[in-house]
Design a protein around this motif. Sequence first.
Motif, mmCIF file in Angstrom:
data_model
loop_
_atom_site.group_PDB
_atom_site.id
_atom_site.type_symbol
_atom_site.label_atom_id
_atom_site.label_comp_id
_atom_site.label_asym_id
_atom_site.label_seq_id
_atom_site.Cartn_x
_atom_site.Cartn_y
_atom_site.Cartn_z
ATOM 1 N N ALA B 360 0.840 -1.199 0.000
ATOM 2 C CA ALA B 360 0.000 0.000 0.000
ATOM 3 C C ALA B 360 0.874 1.247 0.000
ATOM 4 O O ALA B 360 0.635 2.205 -0.745
ATOM 5 C CB ALA B 360 -0.926 -0.009 1.224
ATOM 6 N N LEU B 361 1.929 1.210 0.822
ATOM 7 C CA LEU B 361 2.855 2.347 0.916
ATOM 8 C C LEU B 361 3.547 2.594 -0.424
ATOM 9 O O LEU B 361 3.649 3.730 -0.900
ATOM 10 C CB LEU B 361 3.893 2.067 2.012
ATOM 11 C CG LEU B 361 4.899 3.180 2.297
ATOM 12 C CD1 LEU B 361 4.204 4.398 2.899
ATOM 13 C CD2 LEU B 361 6.013 2.695 3.232
ATOM 14 N N ASN B 362 4.009 1.514 -1.060
ATOM 15 C CA ASN B 362 4.677 1.634 -2.358
ATOM 16 C C ASN B 362 3.752 2.186 -3.438
ATOM 17 O O ASN B 362 4.135 3.059 -4.217
ATOM 18 C CB ASN B 362 5.209 0.263 -2.791
ATOM 19 C CG ASN B 362 6.636 0.039 -2.336
ATOM 20 O OD1 ASN B 362 7.572 0.362 -3.056
ATOM 21 N ND2 ASN B 362 6.809 -0.473 -1.125
ATOM 22 N N PHE B 363 2.529 1.630 -3.493
ATOM 23 C CA PHE B 363 1.554 2.110 -4.473
ATOM 24 C C PHE B 363 1.279 3.596 -4.259
ATOM 25 O O PHE B 363 1.215 4.387 -5.206
ATOM 26 C CB PHE B 363 0.242 1.324 -4.358
ATOM 27 C CG PHE B 363 0.299 -0.070 -4.917
ATOM 28 C CD1 PHE B 363 0.944 -0.343 -6.122
ATOM 29 C CD2 PHE B 363 -0.317 -1.129 -4.257
ATOM 30 C CE1 PHE B 363 0.984 -1.629 -6.646
ATOM 31 C CE2 PHE B 363 -0.289 -2.417 -4.771
ATOM 32 C CZ PHE B 363 0.362 -2.671 -5.961
ATOM 33 N N LEU B 364 1.120 3.964 -2.986
ATOM 34 C CA LEU B 364 0.813 5.348 -2.627
ATOM 35 C C LEU B 364 1.945 6.272 -3.072
ATOM 36 O O LEU B 364 1.701 7.342 -3.640
ATOM 37 C CB LEU B 364 0.613 5.436 -1.102
ATOM 38 C CG LEU B 364 0.045 6.730 -0.542
ATOM 39 C CD1 LEU B 364 -1.338 7.006 -1.115
ATOM 40 C CD2 LEU B 364 -0.038 6.651 0.993
ATOM 41 N N MET B 365 3.190 5.810 -2.828
ATOM 42 C CA MET B 365 4.343 6.630 -3.215
ATOM 43 C C MET B 365 4.389 6.818 -4.727
ATOM 44 O O MET B 365 4.575 7.925 -5.231
ATOM 45 C CB MET B 365 5.639 5.974 -2.736
ATOM 46 C CG MET B 365 6.872 6.796 -3.093
ATOM 47 S SD MET B 365 8.420 6.007 -2.601
ATOM 48 C CE MET B 365 8.495 4.648 -3.745
ATOM 49 N N LYS B 366 4.182 5.715 -5.464
ATOM 50 C CA LYS B 366 4.216 5.799 -6.929
ATOM 51 C C LYS B 366 3.153 6.759 -7.439
ATOM 52 O O LYS B 366 3.391 7.562 -8.345
ATOM 53 C CB LYS B 366 4.002 4.411 -7.550
ATOM 54 C CG LYS B 366 5.285 3.584 -7.569
ATOM 55 C CD LYS B 366 5.118 2.313 -8.375
ATOM 56 C CE LYS B 366 6.386 1.470 -8.257
ATOM 57 N NZ LYS B 366 6.176 0.089 -8.692
ATOM 58 N N GLU B 367 1.949 6.682 -6.855
ATOM 59 C CA GLU B 367 0.863 7.569 -7.282
ATOM 60 C C GLU B 367 1.198 9.017 -6.975
ATOM 61 O O GLU B 367 0.945 9.913 -7.784
ATOM 62 C CB GLU B 367 -0.443 7.196 -6.568
ATOM 63 C CG GLU B 367 -1.158 6.030 -7.216
ATOM 64 C CD GLU B 367 -2.573 5.875 -6.668
ATOM 65 O OE1 GLU B 367 -3.225 6.895 -6.389
ATOM 66 O OE2 GLU B 367 -3.007 4.720 -6.526
#
Lengths: 374, 374
Positions: B360-367
């Motif tokens: 979730a953290l990684n996806f959030l960062m990419k977004e």
Amino acid sequence: YNPSFVYILNENEKNFNSIVFNIYRVKYHNQVVKMGSESDDCKVMIGVDGGTTSTVCVCMPLLPFSDIHNLPDPLPLLGRAVAGSSNFNSVGEDVARETLEKIIAEALSDAGVKRSAVQAICLGLSGVNHSKDQEKILGWLRSTFPSHVKLYIQNDAVAALASGTMGKLHGCVLIAGTGSISYGFTEDGREARAAGAGPVLGDWGSGYGIAAQALIAVMRAHDGRGPQTKLSSCILQSLGLSSPDELIGWTYADPSWARIAALVPVVVSCAEDGDQVADEILHNAVQELAISVKAVVQRLHLAGEDGKGSFPVVMVGGVLGANKKWNIGNEVTNSILKTYPAACIIRPKVEPAVGAALLALNFLMKETIANDHS
Amino acid sequence: YNPSFVYILNENEKNFNSIVFNIYRVKYHNQVVKMGSESDDCKVMIGVDGGTTSTVCVCMPLLPFSDIHNLPDPLPLLGRAVAGSSNFNSVGEDVARETLEKIIAEALSDAGVKRSAVQAICLGLSGVNHSKDQEKILGWLRSTFPSHVKLYIQNDAVAALASGTMGKLHGCVLIAGTGSISYGFTEDGREARAAGAGPVLGDWGSGYGIAAQALIAVMRAHDGRGPQTKLSSCILQSLGLSSPDELIGWTYADPSWARIAALVPVVVSCAEDGDQVADEILHNAVQELAISVKAVVQRLHLAGEDGKGSFPVVMVGGVLGANKKWNIGNEVTNSILKTYPAACIIRPKVEPAVGAALLALNFLMKETIANDHS
């Protein structure tokens, strides 16, 4: 007993469960007056074949014991009824009991004879594996039929064997339909079985087994674990699916074995078209089916000590039926004959329910002879 | 964000599903005042691992993006909750939805934070195979969480991968528990899977597959189709049965895969005692599991064109756990390294639900980065 029945061929009844057999219906109703002054004099025997997907019950006149080794051809059939599964493992005990009671009543009604005419009943039922299973079913029927009516409960494979041996409990039967089983009897009453334990326990030569292997091959081809195969496009087309991924949902949606086994013709067709993967699946199935027969023959020494003795091998079930080029039944036959050259391969001409009725006659005769000698 | 948490090791939480991992619970409740003047300032991320038999949900503080490549060790855990299966294929949509909503609420309650603190949720759920599955689950959660909360729905294998790569979506994960699946991602977002289609479709390296093969071997030994094996006495003893015939009723009685997979330790123990049949079953399972990884690596070219490149292979699930002598996980590792010598084999130290939260953290960062650049 009057042998001058009028037999009328009923074409619609010639093909059940992909087994070709001949059933001739006796126009009994017109002849009953010939049997005695009162129709109450008529005596009948009942045979029931309770498979995994359907139950068949036949009502036949009680043949004289002297006819047992020289049965009339065609056999006289008075009544017949068909119902759904009576396997208590799959439908539950209440439904199984109700189905059995109803189908016997229907066959009697179809024959136009009273319940009091029944002398002997033999039920060949899938799901019956233990003596306690037999006792359970006996308890169900004993409340409906008085104690002088002989009741015999067997596995449905036994009825199938009897349909090939015309009531004699000797030899080995191989059934390969949705499931598969080998069941054998020696003339002195020993018995043995192989396979027939359901898909979880590996009936790989069965219709379910063949189709499941084909589905597995499609998944393996799809995700790169196995070789490409024509099965992929053929199976997807036959199921109306667009991707192998959808097979996951398809198999989850309904765990019925028969639904999966229905794909066997697609596998055979792919093998006939030269697909190597489908061909290998069928060869493996042939080997599995032949091994299950050989295991039974070996344990019972049906072929004698030298393996050269003669004994009946009765083969039934849709998987063993004839196909265009790839004939599973013939391949199994060849494999059995290679090991036991004197095996007598029999494709029954009557349905298993008739086998069950003939079995009732045989049991009744043995009991009568035993009583006469005591 | 205040990194000065007090971590307290909870020994009871160290072992789940035979995976050894370390979970450290943050004594957040005592520290929350340090995080800001209002507890409303705290921001959290949620990870859910929905397997076939149970669902785990963790609540973690939203780590700063700068921490992603250098995560605190141990990881801060605020709350955790456990529930039954949330696979809608097996429990139905209503139960699955209720389970997911309830377990998230419980994890938040356990963490002592409000629903409004949630910034991102990643759910790794078994049964999610298509985009329409993702959309369905999104619809369920969107009614509970406002639109600024980021929701990510993945297959549970993806969460397991992330538990080994600490949130990075790259490499291949092999899960071998009751079922088995290989799932892989390239760094540029391509993905592929192998196996994971359930027992009907042949996940033979899974716990279910191993145990089912053992049951089949017992039946074959019993009826003469296969060699004798120690599995017969060992499995019957462990199930409290007296004859292999009783296995038929036992498998019919309850079709649960986990119940059958629970026999894996018996198979391993027989193989360790030198039983050839059990040994062959385990060797076949190793081959099947390795093939499923290799199929994914091959399709995604994870090892580069020459097969010498490095990439993570995350291995989870009870079947891959350590045993006395016969170590399935090590054998699979050896087989993978033989083909891909630079593969980096990872045994995760955190549970898949934590992997989901890091995802979730990684996806959030990419977004966020994508939005910053747009």
